[in-house]
Motif scaffolding. Structure first.
Motif: not given
Length: 262
Positions: A76-80, A164-165, A190-196, A215-218
């Motif tokens: 969990m990397d979750f920065f504001n 950034q997440r 296994r799954w992952r969510v990335q966000l900027c 824009l679209i998750q893997e």
């Protein structure tokens, strides 16, 4: 001279538990931003969804078996980020420092299961015929992030400049004997969510935030070989109760804004 006959051993009960169908996906839609509040920015990520149809053989004894989903957070990397002031971050301290490799993502009540409605199915023996069942789950993020630094006053100006997440999860389809605690791993995902998200705090409310990438998750990965479940994924605390909100100023010592709930 007598002949020796080969003896074919009957498969054990758990070897006859069969996954008839499995689906795992993340909705192919972008994260949705909500700027309706002048206090917080809200966003909603696309859903991870998993569904399985499982066949359980007849049970001759008075046993209880549950089939369902167990999930753990592995990263969990979750920065504001608030311009030059610093950043807030939601953190799982034991995971962050490498003390554990995974933490339970249970609902916090029905350990070790992810949930207790569509997420699990319980069969009480004895039964005379095969039982076909379907278990399903979904997961997404819908947080609120303050426009102003989280340790400031309510009158502080909006300074949020980016979000950034990056989070990773492992989700297991499991059959478990409720009496003996015997656990059978059926599938591992296994799954992952990335966000900027980029934010211009100087713009009017409703025009500040933009999803940059992806824009679209893997899509999730169903493993060919099952991965063992770490003990931490089965026990308290769960990720929601263990997480801490930190304020890390550019200058000065970090501050705990919201401590863990346990």
């Amino acid at each position: 001279m007598g002949c020796v006959q080969s003896v074919k051993l009957k498969p054990s009960f758990h070897e006859n538990i069969t996954v008839l169908e499995l689906q795992a996906s993340i909705d192919p839609s972008p994260t949705v931003i909500d700027e309706s509040s002048n206090v917080v920015l809200r966003y909603r990520t696309p859903y991870f969804r998993a569904s399985a149809q499982v066949q359980v053989p007849p049970m001759l004894c008075k046993e209880i078996w549950t089939v369902g989903w167990i999930q753990a957070c592995n990263q969990m990397d979750f920065f504001n980020i608030y311009g030059n002031e610093g950043a807030s971050s939601w953190e799982l301290p034991e995971l962050k420092c490498g003390q554990i490799q995974a933490i339970s993502d249970s609902d916090g009540v029905n350990y070790p299961w992810y949930g207790c409605t569509t997420e699990m199915y319980t069969i009480v023996g004895p039964t005379k015929k095969n039982t076909k069942l379907t278990v399903s789950m979904n997961d997404n993020f819908c947080p609120s992030v303050t426009w102003s630094v989280p340790v400031g006053t309510t009158s502080s100006p909006p300074l949020l400049s980016s979000i950034q997440r990056d989070q990773r999860f492992t989700t297991w389809l499991v059959a478990m004997n409720e009496t003996t605690a015997e656990m059978v791993l059926l599938r591992t995902i296994r799954w992952r969510v990335q966000l900027c998200i980029k934010v211009d705090p100087l713009k009017p409310l409703g025009q500040r935030a933009t999803v940059v990438e992806p824009l679209i998750q893997e899509q999730p990965q169903v493993l060919v070989k099952n991965e063992p479940i770490p003990t931490n994924a089965l026990l308290k605390p769960n990720a929601n109760d263990a997480q801490v909100l930190m304020w890390r100023p550019r200058n000065g010592e970090p501050i705990v804004v919201i401590p863990p709930k346990y």
